[in-house]
Design an enzyme around this catalytic site. Structure first.
Site, PDB file in Angstrom:
ATOM      1  N   SER A 132       1.197  -3.129   2.971  1.00 42.78           N
ATOM      2  CA  SER A 132       1.296  -4.338   3.786  1.00 42.78           C
ATOM      3  C   SER A 132       2.245  -5.295   3.095  1.00 42.78           C
ATOM      4  O   SER A 132       2.733  -5.031   1.998  1.00 42.78           O
ATOM      5  CB  SER A 132      -0.080  -4.984   3.941  1.00 42.78           C
ATOM      6  OG  SER A 132      -0.476  -5.538   2.700  1.00 42.78           O
ATOM      7  N   LYS A 133       2.452  -6.447   3.740  1.00 41.26           N
ATOM      8  CA  LYS A 133       3.400  -7.428   3.206  1.00 41.26           C
ATOM      9  C   LYS A 133       3.060  -7.829   1.776  1.00 41.26           C
ATOM     10  O   LYS A 133       3.941  -8.184   0.998  1.00 41.26           O
ATOM     11  CB  LYS A 133       3.394  -8.671   4.094  1.00 41.26           C
ATOM     12  CG  LYS A 133       4.112  -8.441   5.402  1.00 41.26           C
ATOM     13  CD  LYS A 133       4.742  -9.726   5.893  1.00 41.26           C
ATOM     14  CE  LYS A 133       5.565  -9.468   7.136  1.00 41.26           C
ATOM     15  NZ  LYS A 133       4.969  -9.976   8.334  1.00 41.26           N
ATOM     16  N   ARG A 134       1.787  -7.776   1.474  1.00 39.05           N
ATOM     17  CA  ARG A 134       1.307  -8.131   0.139  1.00 39.05           C
ATOM     18  C   ARG A 134       2.050  -7.334  -0.950  1.00 39.05           C
ATOM     19  O   ARG A 134       2.200  -7.772  -2.075  1.00 39.05           O
ATOM     20  CB  ARG A 134      -0.186  -7.800   0.108  1.00 39.05           C
ATOM     21  CG  ARG A 134      -0.996  -8.387  -0.981  1.00 39.05           C
ATOM     22  CD  ARG A 134      -2.482  -8.334  -0.579  1.00 39.05           C
ATOM     23  NE  ARG A 134      -2.883  -7.002  -0.127  1.00 39.05           N
ATOM     24  CZ  ARG A 134      -3.170  -6.004  -0.944  1.00 39.05           C
ATOM     25  NH1 ARG A 134      -3.088  -6.156  -2.239  1.00 39.05           N
ATOM     26  NH2 ARG A 134      -3.536  -4.827  -0.461  1.00 39.05           N
ATOM     27  N   HIS A 135       2.479  -6.121  -0.622  1.00 39.03           N
ATOM     28  CA  HIS A 135       3.141  -5.270  -1.618  1.00 39.03           C
ATOM     29  C   HIS A 135       4.639  -5.530  -1.705  1.00 39.03           C
ATOM     30  O   HIS A 135       5.357  -4.798  -2.359  1.00 39.03           O
ATOM     31  CB  HIS A 135       2.930  -3.795  -1.279  1.00 39.03           C
ATOM     32  CG  HIS A 135       1.487  -3.397  -1.270  1.00 39.03           C
ATOM     33  ND1 HIS A 135       0.775  -3.242  -0.108  1.00 39.03           N
ATOM     34  CD2 HIS A 135       0.638  -3.141  -2.283  1.00 39.03           C
ATOM     35  CE1 HIS A 135      -0.469  -2.895  -0.405  1.00 39.03           C
ATOM     36  NE2 HIS A 135      -0.573  -2.835  -1.711  1.00 39.03           N
ATOM     37  N   GLY A 136       5.099  -6.554  -1.033  1.00 47.59           N
ATOM     38  CA  GLY A 136       6.548  -6.814  -1.006  1.00 47.59           C
ATOM     39  C   GLY A 136       7.044  -6.579   0.399  1.00 47.59           C
ATOM     40  O   GLY A 136       6.260  -6.430   1.332  1.00 47.59           O
TER      41      GLY A 136
END
Ligand code: GLU
Length: 474
Positions: free
Chosen positions: A240-244
């Site tokens: 998800s966006k959390r990972h970049g």
């Protein structure tokens, strides 16, 4: 039989890493087998399909270098054909009209849920006489799915998977308004396009059973399926966006090279021994589906960056120059002049050895175009402010001699400055550190002599003067 693969994105958002990897695997599989790679936009959901999303897919694939063969197929333009196929199947008895009202279907679902069963259509119009159709209801056309036996798909990644046919109901092929459903469109398009291998995310695995049944009912051979596992982040959670960044377009902006991106995507779920660096020619030669892992793949930003560092080092300076000039000129127009290009080119061979992204590389070269005093690191600042009188005198003398130096090239500068330091009985660092701070505004930069060559004599002397290192003869 020649291999034909396809990438069939629904253009409803950005091209994300999962989609890009699916495209890459289809492309590699086709290229490896000397086959054809097609692009099909599954844009039947008119409300959610946008021109921006189509542009993101086309630009993303182009940036990645995954060129497709032939025209782009737009599923929405093939509606007529999809509907025809549904009607042919209807005429042949492989489909039937269903006159259920939405309320009836809702009750059916609610009852199934209450009984703890899957909310499947119960087939009530399967064998009912259409003469009993209630007035005013536009029917849908449903597939007469096999009710007995099993359906097996021989997935090239997941192996044989079998389900009991009672697990699937009679899906809708044509809606009441005559529009085809996604499931029908995919089957007809895969058939008409002669797709031999459908490589896609394993979120489509359950669709493969319904699609296989429909293919067979139409008397067609389904493609070989290969369902590839999802991508997770380095922490094991779903990506998800959390990972970049998740959108492929963002990686171009971050200064990732397409070759590095291809290599990183390839390693997401596919391996060849312990090889990490696999360039595209090698990937085409090696790629096959038997080496696709069945477990979820992990995307690791650090790995991508280190691969990118490798591909930056491998890139021709002339290629990097074009990109760097643009990136730098956005902030410093002087970068896009002949002198600007000369400065970048002079330092590039050294600078490219140490950058992991093009953004980092541009940042490391930005000092060539700005006054070092505007972006002085605290360490460089302290260094220049704390110069002893003795060092100041040394630097002044050096500046004087630099103005007079016959040759302005790296070897000559190095020889000269070293000889000067030796003559004065001081270490090279005593001179090189303040020089670097004055010329770059930083204490860490490419080699000081390469910096002087890149800046040129005039700019070097001007920068020394600007921080109070004035030429003084002795
Ligand atoms: N349109 C589907 C998607 O974007 C892919 C369908 C397929 O590959 O069969 O997920």
């Amino acid at each position: 039989m020649s291999v034909v693969t396809r990438f069939a994105p629904s253009p409803t958002g950005m091209l994300h890493l999962g989609g890009a990897r699916t495209a890459l695997f289809n492309w590699l599989y086709a290229r490896h087998h000397g086959g054809t790679f097609r692009l099909r936009l599954e844009d039947t959901d008119r409300k959610r399909s946008t021109p921006e999303a189509i542009a993101a897919i086309v630009n993303g694939l182009t940036w990645l270098g995954l060129e497709w063969d032939g025209e782009i197929v737009r599923q929405s333009e093939r509606r007529q054909r999809h509907a025809e196929v549904a009607h042919e199947l209807l005429a042949a008895g492989g489909a039937y009209r269903c006159y259920c009202t939405p309320e009836e279907l809702e009750t059916m679902r609610a009852e199934a849920r209450a009984a703890g069963l899957a909310a499947l259509y119960d087939g009530r119009w399967r064998d009912r006489d259409p003469a009993e159709a209630p007035p005013g209801i536009d029917p849908v056309i449903r597939f007469r799915a096999p009710q007995e036996g099993e359906t097996t798909i021989s997935d090239l990644v997941q192996r044989d998977i079998t389900i009991d046919n009672t697990a699937l109901d009679d899906m809708v092929l044509l809606r009441a308004d005559g529009t085809p459903t996604y499931m029908l469109s995919v089957v007809v398009d895969d058939h008409d396009m002669g797709i031999t291998h459908a490589i896609r995310g394993d979120d489509h695995l359950t669709n493969a059973f319904r699609q296989t049944q429909l293919f067979r009912a139409l008397g067609w051979e389904p493609p070989a399926y290969a369902h590839i596992p999802l991508i997770h982040g380095s922490d094991g959670a779903k990506l998800s966006k959390r990972h970049g960044a998740v959108a492929v377009g963002a990686y171009a902006e971050l200064g990732i090279l397409p070759a590095a991106m291809r290599n990183a995507l390839l390693r997401l779920g596919w391996s060849h021994g312990d090889d990490e660096i696999i360039d595209t020619a090698q990937a085409i030669a090696w790629f096959d589906l038997d080496a696709v892992n069945r477990g979820a793949a992990r995307f690791d930003m650090e790995k991508l960056q280190s691969l990118n560092g490798h591909y930056i080092r491998e890139s021709a300076d002339s290629v990097l120059l074009i990109d760097l000039e643009q990136r730098l000129a956005a902030r410093h127009p002087a970068a896009a002049t002949d002198e600007g290009r000369r400065r970048i080119a002079a330092l590039l061979p050294e600078a490219k050895a140490r950058a992991k992204t093009l953004v980092e590389l541009a940042d490391n070269l930005a000092f060539l175009f700005r006054d070092p005093r505007d972006a002085m690191t605290p360490k460089a600042h302290r260094l220049l402010n704390g110069l002893s009188l003795e060092t100041q005198a040394h630097l002044g003398a050096l500046a004087y001699m630099l103005e007079e130096l016959a040759e302005w090239d790296e070897a000559e500068l190095e020889r000269f400055v070293r000889a000067f330091a030796e003559g004065e009985g001081i270490g090279l660092g005593k001179i090189a550190q303040p020089l670097r701070a004055a010329l770059t505004g930083s204490h860490a930069s490419p080699g000081i002599f390469a910096v002087m060559v890149a800046l040129g004599r005039e700019e070097t002397v001007a920068r020394l003067n600007a921080v109070g290192i004035l030429a003084s003869g002795r």
